[in-house]
Design an enzyme around this catalytic site. Structure first.
Site, PDB file in Angstrom:
ATOM      1  N   ARG A   1       0.875  -1.331   0.032  1.00  0.00           N
ATOM      2  CA  ARG A   1       0.074  -0.043  -0.020  1.00  0.00           C
ATOM      3  C   ARG A   1       0.997   1.370   0.015  1.00  0.00           C
ATOM      4  NH1 ARG A   1      -4.684  -2.831   3.869  1.00  0.00           N
ATOM      5  NH2 ARG A   1      -6.098  -1.183   3.096  1.00  0.00           N
ATOM      6  N   TYR A   2       0.576   2.141   0.942  1.00  0.00           N
ATOM      7  CA  TYR A   2       1.489   3.419   0.692  1.00  0.00           C
ATOM      8  C   TYR A   2       2.565   3.300   1.824  1.00  0.00           C
ATOM      9  CZ  TYR A   2      -2.092   6.071  -1.906  1.00  0.00           C
ATOM     10  OH  TYR A   2      -2.835   6.540  -2.699  1.00  0.00           O
ATOM     11  N   THR A   3       3.426   3.966   1.351  1.00  0.00           N
ATOM     12  CA  THR A   3       4.761   4.160   2.253  1.00  0.00           C
ATOM     13  C   THR A   3       5.563   5.258   2.162  1.00  0.00           C
ATOM     14  OG1 THR A   3       6.685   2.818   3.344  1.00  0.00           O
ATOM     15  CG2 THR A   3       6.601   2.784   1.022  1.00  0.00           C
TER      16      THR A   3
ATOM     17  N   ALA B   1       9.790  -1.836   6.357  1.00  0.00           N
ATOM     18  CA  ALA B   1       9.046  -1.941   5.426  1.00  0.00           C
ATOM     19  C   ALA B   1       9.555  -2.885   4.024  1.00  0.00           C
ATOM     20  CB  ALA B   1       8.450  -0.538   4.722  1.00  0.00           C
TER      21      ALA B   1
ATOM     22  N   CYS C   1       1.304   1.536   4.986  1.00  0.00           N
ATOM     23  CA  CYS C   1       1.176   0.168   4.560  1.00  0.00           C
ATOM     24  C   CYS C   1      -0.139  -0.141   5.031  1.00  0.00           C
ATOM     25  CB  CYS C   1       1.988  -0.648   5.386  1.00  0.00           C
ATOM     26  SG  CYS C   1       3.674  -0.395   4.629  1.00  0.00           S
TER      27      CYS C   1
ATOM     28  N   SER D   1      12.859  -1.163   3.081  1.00  0.00           N
ATOM     29  CA  SER D   1      13.454   0.027   3.587  1.00  0.00           C
ATOM     30  C   SER D   1      13.421   0.056   4.977  1.00  0.00           C
ATOM     31  CB  SER D   1      12.497   1.283   3.212  1.00  0.00           C
ATOM     32  OG  SER D   1      11.234   1.240   3.731  1.00  0.00           O
TER      33      SER D   1
END
Length: 222
Positions: free
Chosen positions: A76-78, A145, A176, A160
């Protein structure tokens, strides 16, 4: 088994713009698949950016204060930015066990082992992708992540780890997709670790990481 001696290790000291890295990864992935370039471990930092994986939901982008880039990886987003070390891992799984789940499990283990070198105990958490530890307040928090993509059995993206980023920058997203847990860093835990120190420790575990890729991941290690 493919030896680490055949893998190019690239360690950047300057920040690499995310889109530039994305294009370079795609080109290198194709070249590895064609047999015209060696495998690559690429360690770097990015200027501040939010990246969206294939499962990212628009309502998880809370405050897009930085550029938002479609990453093409899973997840998802990070957030990526200064003080966070990113490892892009481009390996040919045709030379190893063709096991995507096993690759992710080994990648997580590589980061967990390296964090232990700096006195930080960390772990996987069932149902939550990433690397977890106890924050300074004692609550469980994310310190690393994981996000990968496999194309023609050649891996892309990677991991990361938060060395010393501005943790407030994570406030622009639901990291996430997990709202109930915060993020932390080595610096927040009282460990001052430079990118060079991180890279050296990480690479000292490279052979062990590669060895784990030769054996399919056991079912209980999901």
């Amino acid at each position: 088994m493919a030896a680490s001696e055949t893998i190019e290790i690239r360690r950047e000291t300057a920040q690499v713009p995310y889109r530039e890295a994305l294009d370079a990864m795609a080109s290198r992935n194709a070249a590895i698949a064609e047999g015209t370039a060696p495998e690559l471990i690429w360690l770097l930092e990015h200027p501040p950016v939010y990246t969206a994986g294939t499962s990212a939901s628009p309502d998880e982008l809370l405050d897009p204060r930085f550029e938002v880039v479609e990453a093409g990886r899973g997840g998802r987003y990070t957030y990526h930015g200064p003080g966070q070390r990113v490892g892009y891992v481009l390996l040919d799984l045709r030379k190893r066990a063709r096991d995507v789940r096993g690759f992710v499990h080994a990648l997580e283990g590589w980061v967990i082992e390296t964090l232990a070198d700096f006195g930080v105990e960390s772990w996987r958490a069932e149902g939550r992708v990433g690397i977890w530890t106890r924050g300074a307040d004692g609550r469980e928090a994310k310190i690393g992540a994981i996000g990968v993509r496999i194309r023609r059995w050649v891996t892309m993206h990677g991991f990361s780890v938060n060395l010393s980023p501005d943790l407030a920058h994570f406030g622009g997203i639901v990291p996430c997709g997990i709202e109930e847990f915060g993020v932390t860093s080595l610096a927040a835990l009282g460990r001052e670790v430079t990118p060079d120190q991180w890279d050296e420790a990480l690479l000292s575990h490279l052979d062990g990481f590669l060895a784990r890729l030769d054996t399919p991941c056991p079912p209980e290690a999901a």
